[in-house]
Design a protein around this motif. Structure first.
Motif, PDB file in Angstrom:
ATOM      1  N   LEU A  72       5.286   8.100  10.315  1.00 16.30           N
ATOM      2  CA  LEU A  72       6.079   7.457  11.358  1.00 16.30           C
ATOM      3  C   LEU A  72       5.422   7.621  12.721  1.00 16.30           C
ATOM      4  CD1 LEU A  72       9.639   8.570  10.198  1.00 16.30           C
ATOM      5  CD2 LEU A  72       8.704   6.258  10.084  1.00 16.30           C
ATOM      6  N   GLY A  73       4.900   8.801  12.993  1.00 18.38           N
ATOM      7  CA  GLY A  73       4.218   9.021  14.258  1.00 18.38           C
ATOM      8  C   GLY A  73       2.992   8.137  14.413  1.00 18.38           C
ATOM      9  N   ALA A  74       2.259   7.923  13.325  1.00 18.67           N
ATOM     10  CA  ALA A  74       1.095   7.044  13.384  1.00 18.67           C
ATOM     11  C   ALA A  74       1.499   5.620  13.740  1.00 18.67           C
ATOM     12  CB  ALA A  74       0.356   7.066  12.046  1.00 18.67           C
ATOM     13  N   HIS A  75       2.689   5.218  13.349  1.00 19.62           N
ATOM     14  CA  HIS A  75       3.210   3.893  13.707  1.00 19.62           C
ATOM     15  C   HIS A  75       3.846   3.874  15.096  1.00 19.62           C
ATOM     16  CE1 HIS A  75       2.685   1.406  10.095  1.00 19.62           C
ATOM     17  NE2 HIS A  75       2.877   2.506   9.386  1.00 19.62           N
ATOM     18  N   GLY A  76       3.743   4.970  15.827  1.00 24.57           N
ATOM     19  CA  GLY A  76       4.291   5.013  17.164  1.00 24.57           C
ATOM     20  C   GLY A  76       5.802   5.133  17.217  1.00 24.57           C
ATOM     21  N   ILE A  77       6.401   5.639  16.153  1.00 27.05           N
ATOM     22  CA  ILE A  77       7.852   5.795  16.091  1.00 27.05           C
ATOM     23  C   ILE A  77       8.183   7.253  16.366  1.00 27.05           C
ATOM     24  CG2 ILE A  77       9.906   5.523  14.643  1.00 27.05           C
ATOM     25  CD1 ILE A  77       8.233   3.511  12.961  1.00 27.05           C
ATOM     26  N   PRO A  78       8.920   7.555  17.417  1.00 26.55           N
ATOM     27  CA  PRO A  78       9.262   8.950  17.714  1.00 26.55           C
ATOM     28  C   PRO A  78      10.079   9.569  16.584  1.00 26.55           C
ATOM     29  CG  PRO A  78       9.726   7.528  19.585  1.00 26.55           C
ATOM     30  CD  PRO A  78       9.443   6.630  18.436  1.00 26.55           C
ATOM     31  N   VAL A  79       9.819  10.845  16.302  1.00 22.23           N
ATOM     32  CA  VAL A  79      10.520  11.578  15.251  1.00 22.23           C
ATOM     33  C   VAL A  79      11.086  12.867  15.839  1.00 22.23           C
ATOM     34  CG1 VAL A  79      10.328  12.734  13.014  1.00 22.23           C
ATOM     35  CG2 VAL A  79       9.037  10.627  13.451  1.00 22.23           C
ATOM     36  N   THR A  80      12.357  13.132  15.543  1.00 21.34           N
ATOM     37  CA  THR A  80      13.015  14.371  15.943  1.00 21.34           C
ATOM     38  C   THR A  80      13.569  15.042  14.700  1.00 21.34           C
ATOM     39  OG1 THR A  80      13.649  13.445  18.084  1.00 21.34           O
ATOM     40  CG2 THR A  80      14.866  15.385  17.319  1.00 21.34           C
ATOM     41  N   PHE A  81      13.353  16.353  14.570  1.00 21.61           N
ATOM     42  CA  PHE A  81      13.942  17.128  13.480  1.00 21.61           C
ATOM     43  C   PHE A  81      15.225  17.775  13.990  1.00 21.61           C
ATOM     44  CE2 PHE A  81       9.615  16.773  11.928  1.00 21.61           C
ATOM     45  CZ  PHE A  81       9.784  16.673  10.552  1.00 21.61           C
ATOM     46  N   GLN A  84       0.826  -1.208   0.000  1.00 23.43           N
ATOM     47  CA  GLN A  84       0.000   0.000   0.000  1.00 23.43           C
ATOM     48  C   GLN A  84       0.856   1.252   0.000  1.00 23.43           C
ATOM     49  OE1 GLN A  84      -3.117   0.267   2.907  1.00 23.43           O
ATOM     50  NE2 GLN A  84      -3.966  -1.743   2.427  1.00 23.43           N
ATOM     51  N   TYR A  85       1.923   1.241   0.767  1.00 23.44           N
ATOM     52  CA  TYR A  85       2.816   2.396   0.794  1.00 23.44           C
ATOM     53  C   TYR A  85       3.483   2.602  -0.557  1.00 23.44           C
ATOM     54  CZ  TYR A  85       2.389   3.157   5.833  1.00 23.44           C
ATOM     55  OH  TYR A  85       1.905   3.471   7.087  1.00 23.44           O
ATOM     56  N   GLU A  86       3.805   1.514  -1.218  1.00 25.48           N
ATOM     57  CA  GLU A  86       4.378   1.631  -2.562  1.00 25.48           C
ATOM     58  C   GLU A  86       3.391   2.291  -3.512  1.00 25.48           C
ATOM     59  OE1 GLU A  86       6.265  -1.226  -6.098  1.00 25.48           O
ATOM     60  OE2 GLU A  86       5.849  -2.047  -4.103  1.00 25.48           O
ATOM     61  N   HIS A  87       2.142   1.856  -3.460  1.00 21.63           N
ATOM     62  CA  HIS A  87       1.113   2.435  -4.332  1.00 21.63           C
ATOM     63  C   HIS A  87       0.844   3.895  -3.989  1.00 21.63           C
ATOM     64  CE1 HIS A  87      -0.665  -1.823  -5.232  1.00 21.63           C
ATOM     65  NE2 HIS A  87       0.431  -1.561  -5.915  1.00 21.63           N
ATOM     66  N   ALA A  88       1.048   4.265  -2.731  1.00 24.59           N
ATOM     67  CA  ALA A  88       0.808   5.649  -2.297  1.00 24.59           C
ATOM     68  C   ALA A  88       2.037   6.541  -2.464  1.00 24.59           C
ATOM     69  CB  ALA A  88       0.361   5.664  -0.843  1.00 24.59           C
ATOM     70  N   GLY A  89       3.088   6.002  -3.061  1.00 21.79           N
ATOM     71  CA  GLY A  89       4.299   6.789  -3.242  1.00 21.79           C
ATOM     72  C   GLY A  89       5.143   6.920  -1.993  1.00 21.79           C
ATOM     73  N   LEU A 135       9.829   5.125   2.531  1.00 25.43           N
ATOM     74  CA  LEU A 135       9.638   5.229   3.977  1.00 25.43           C
ATOM     75  C   LEU A 135       9.554   3.871   4.661  1.00 25.43           C
ATOM     76  CD1 LEU A 135       8.907   6.911   6.519  1.00 25.43           C
ATOM     77  CD2 LEU A 135       6.544   6.899   5.719  1.00 25.43           C
ATOM     78  N   TRP A 136       9.075   2.868   3.951  1.00 26.54           N
ATOM     79  CA  TRP A 136       8.774   1.594   4.600  1.00 26.54           C
ATOM     80  C   TRP A 136       9.984   0.956   5.295  1.00 26.54           C
ATOM     81  CZ3 TRP A 136       4.895  -0.582   6.729  1.00 26.54           C
ATOM     82  CH2 TRP A 136       4.987  -1.915   7.122  1.00 26.54           C
ATOM     83  N   PRO A 137      11.212   0.985   4.736  1.00 28.75           N
ATOM     84  CA  PRO A 137      12.336   0.375   5.464  1.00 28.75           C
ATOM     85  C   PRO A 137      12.552   0.946   6.864  1.00 28.75           C
ATOM     86  CG  PRO A 137      12.951   0.732   3.181  1.00 28.75           C
ATOM     87  CD  PRO A 137      11.621   1.403   3.379  1.00 28.75           C
ATOM     88  N   LEU A 138      12.223   2.220   7.086  1.00 25.53           N
ATOM     89  CA  LEU A 138      12.330   2.782   8.433  1.00 25.53           C
ATOM     90  C   LEU A 138      11.309   2.133   9.366  1.00 25.53           C
ATOM     91  CD1 LEU A 138      12.683   6.598   7.602  1.00 25.53           C
ATOM     92  CD2 LEU A 138      14.522   4.980   8.125  1.00 25.53           C
ATOM     93  N   VAL A 139      10.073   1.979   8.888  1.00 20.23           N
ATOM     94  CA  VAL A 139       9.038   1.333   9.695  1.00 20.23           C
ATOM     95  C   VAL A 139       9.419  -0.121   9.958  1.00 20.23           C
ATOM     96  CG1 VAL A 139       6.600   0.679   9.778  1.00 20.23           C
ATOM     97  CG2 VAL A 139       7.267   2.862   8.737  1.00 20.23           C
ATOM     98  N   GLU A 140       9.875  -0.805   8.937  1.00 22.65           N
ATOM     99  CA  GLU A 140      10.238  -2.218   9.070  1.00 22.65           C
ATOM    100  C   GLU A 140      11.373  -2.402  10.075  1.00 22.65           C
ATOM    101  OE1 GLU A 140      10.137  -5.663   5.833  1.00 22.65           O
ATOM    102  OE2 GLU A 140      11.806  -4.269   5.536  1.00 22.65           O
ATOM    103  N   ALA A 141      12.353  -1.509  10.043  1.00 24.76           N
ATOM    104  CA  ALA A 141      13.448  -1.598  11.008  1.00 24.76           C
ATOM    105  C   ALA A 141      12.930  -1.423  12.429  1.00 24.76           C
ATOM    106  CB  ALA A 141      14.510  -0.543  10.690  1.00 24.76           C
ATOM    107  N   ALA A 142      12.047  -0.455  12.634  1.00 23.93           N
ATOM    108  CA  ALA A 142      11.502  -0.224  13.973  1.00 23.93           C
ATOM    109  C   ALA A 142      10.717  -1.432  14.473  1.00 23.93           C
ATOM    110  CB  ALA A 142      10.625   1.017  13.972  1.00 23.93           C
ATOM    111  N   LEU A 143      10.039  -2.150  13.552  1.00 20.81           N
ATOM    112  CA  LEU A 143       9.235  -3.301  13.940  1.00 20.81           C
ATOM    113  C   LEU A 143      10.068  -4.556  14.146  1.00 20.81           C
ATOM    114  CD1 LEU A 143       6.210  -2.942  11.474  1.00 20.81           C
ATOM    115  CD2 LEU A 143       6.261  -2.339  13.900  1.00 20.81           C
ATOM    116  N   LEU A 144      10.982  -4.810  13.225  1.00 18.90           N
ATOM    117  CA  LEU A 144      11.644  -6.114  13.169  1.00 18.90           C
ATOM    118  C   LEU A 144      13.098  -6.102  13.605  1.00 18.90           C
ATOM    119  CD1 LEU A 144      10.227  -7.397   9.755  1.00 18.90           C
ATOM    120  CD2 LEU A 144       9.329  -7.789  12.054  1.00 18.90           C
ATOM    121  N   ALA A 145      13.746  -4.959  13.538  1.00 19.68           N
ATOM    122  CA  ALA A 145      15.165  -4.889  13.892  1.00 19.68           C
ATOM    123  C   ALA A 145      15.442  -3.605  14.654  1.00 19.68           C
ATOM    124  CB  ALA A 145      16.029  -4.972  12.632  1.00 19.68           C
TER     125      ALA A 145
END
Length: 293
Positions: free
Chosen positions: A269-278, A185-190, A194-204
């Protein structure tokens, strides 16, 4: 197979895809309706994975967005596992549906109102037992559910009636299946970068992962959070993020789009519960060094 290591549970979901334009009545079922729905889901799972019938199955009878299930540490499933472990009765073959009584669901299980509009709604489930049985059931669920995990017609009908909505499809998924669906879905939405960041937070979560693909924003996942390079227009152009050959007006619009993209990435990222700092990255300094600091 995604498993709760502490509790010997394999994690999944009962997924319902709503018909286009369908509204939802209650987002959480009563304990009685939760028990009835859990019984049908357990029956459907046992048809596909007979070994699961000897294990405990827990289901939260509430509707969640995929981002609420795919968060570091899987907090919804962690709370579900805790509730199943505390439930009365001898372990092994119990089917437990958790609904909302007069006080509603506990705070950690309340679906977030801001994520309540999507067409795919998920009810967290897990199967719990001893290590040897879970290994077998987990492998079988991974093999079977994605291709053959459609729920029974009566299960889908009960979900439709209980949630006062219109259900297009109802099926069982593992969390790995759900993650694969979300990546597509993320691929279709352009949003594929971003997905590798989410995947790392979930799996590694102990590893490092970069989004370093100009003209995309620069971001680094490490230590349980994502740091995003905050660039002013000079640093943006100097760092190779600006398209070449643009006049001043078009360059300004491109920078505006870049900033919008940064905010979009931070929101997902925030929706996935991953903290973000600029982190501010001034011109004259490599922003990658800033994010590593």
């Amino acid at each position: 197979m995604l498993m709760q290591k502490q509790s010997l549970s394999c994690l999944g979901a009962f997924a319902i895809e709503l018909s286009p334009g369908a509204d939802v009545g209650p987002s959480v079922l009563s304990p009685e309706a939760a028990g009835a729905l859990a019984a049908l889901v357990a029956r459907d799972l046992a048809k596909l994975v007979p070994e699961a019938a000897a294990l405990d199955l827990g289901l939260v009878a509430a509707l969640y967005d995929p981002v609420e299930l795919l968060r570091p540490g899987y907090p919804l499933h962690a709370e579900l596992e805790r509730l199943v472990a505390r439930a009365p009765g001898a372990a092994g073959g119990r089917v437990i549906g958790f609904g909302a009584g007069a006080e509603g669901l506990p705070g950690t299980l309340k679906p977030a109102a801001e994520h309540a509009q999507g067409p795919l709604r998920l009810l967290p489930l897990l199967v719990r037992g001893d290590a040897a049985a879970i290994a077998v059931v987990g492998d079988r669920m991974e093999q079977m559910l994605l291709d053959t995990g459609m729920a029974g017609a009566d299960t889908a009908l009960l979900a439709q009636e209980a949630f006062a909505t219109r259900v297009e499809h109802a099926r069982l998924l593992t969390l790995n299946d759900l993650a694969a669906m979300m990546a597509l879905q993320y691929e279709h939405a352009g949003l594929a970068p971003l997905w590798p960041l989410v995947e790392a937070a979930l799996l590694a979560p102990d590893q490092e992962q970069w989004l370093d693909a100009p003209p995309e924003p620069l971001a680094r996942y490490a230590n349980g959070e994502v740091r995003v390079a905050l660039l002013d227009v000079e640093a943006w152009a100097e760092g190779g993020f600006a398209p070449a050959g643009l006049d001043a007006e078009r360059l300004s619009r491109a920078f505006d789009h870049f900033q919008i993209r940064q905010r979009q990435i931070a929101a997902v990222l925030g929706a996935h519960g991953i903290p973000v700092t600029f982190d501010h990255c001034p011109a004259g300094r490599d922003p990658r060094d800033v994010l590593r600091a």
